[in-house]
Design a protein around this motif. Structure first.
Motif, PDB file in Angstrom:
ATOM      1  N   TYR A 259     -13.821  17.463 -34.865  1.00 57.09           N
ATOM      2  CA  TYR A 259     -14.754  18.538 -34.516  1.00 57.09           C
ATOM      3  C   TYR A 259     -14.128  19.467 -33.480  1.00 57.09           C
ATOM      4  CZ  TYR A 259     -18.775  20.648 -32.156  1.00 57.09           C
ATOM      5  OH  TYR A 259     -19.658  21.527 -31.574  1.00 57.09           O
ATOM      6  N   GLN A 260     -14.164  20.776 -33.752  1.00 58.20           N
ATOM      7  CA  GLN A 260     -13.630  21.781 -32.827  1.00 58.20           C
ATOM      8  C   GLN A 260     -14.593  22.952 -32.766  1.00 58.20           C
ATOM      9  OE1 GLN A 260     -10.258  22.678 -35.141  1.00 58.20           O
ATOM     10  NE2 GLN A 260      -9.224  20.748 -34.753  1.00 58.20           N
ATOM     11  N   GLU A 261     -15.125  23.209 -31.574  1.00 59.21           N
ATOM     12  CA  GLU A 261     -16.057  24.343 -31.414  1.00 59.21           C
ATOM     13  C   GLU A 261     -15.345  25.669 -31.582  1.00 59.21           C
ATOM     14  OE1 GLU A 261     -18.979  24.432 -28.329  1.00 59.21           O
ATOM     15  OE2 GLU A 261     -18.966  22.267 -28.216  1.00 59.21           O
TER      16      GLU A 261
ATOM     17  N   GLU B  68     -11.441  18.612 -39.246  1.00 61.79           N
ATOM     18  CA  GLU B  68     -10.182  18.186 -39.862  1.00 61.79           C
ATOM     19  C   GLU B  68     -10.422  17.607 -41.251  1.00 61.79           C
ATOM     20  OE1 GLU B  68      -7.962  15.604 -37.301  1.00 61.79           O
ATOM     21  OE2 GLU B  68      -7.972  17.071 -35.677  1.00 61.79           O
TER      22      GLU B  68
END
Length: 82
Positions: free
Chosen positions: A80-82, A62
């Motif tokens: 955090y986004q995988e 983000e």
């Protein structure tokens, strides 16, 4: 070149890399060995890491910050986004 990726809650990655591409607030840029010292803010987007032992890793963020100093790269990120 070494990279550490930190979120407020945990360490995402720590190890050798050949490059990292990040979404800077003024545009996407890539850090390679010998890059000049820099501190920059990051916006929402994808981080792409090329590991020195081979293989790649990518994930969404983000926002955050990147610091590069003498082939040591630190990413401090949120969202955090995988």
């Amino acid at each position: 070149m070494n990279l550490i990726v930190l979120t407020p809650g945990k360490k995402i990655y720590s190890g050798g890399i050949t490059s990292v591409k990040v979404p800077g607030t003024s545009g996407e840029f890539e850090v390679l060995k010998g890059h000049a010292a820099i501190v920059s803010s990051l916006k929402a987007g994808k981080v792409r890491i090329k590991k020195s032992e081979g293989g790649e890793m990518s994930f969404g963020i983000e926002n955050g910050f990147i610091e590069v100093l003498k082939d040591e790269v630190s990413l401090l990120i949120q969202g955090y986004q995988e």
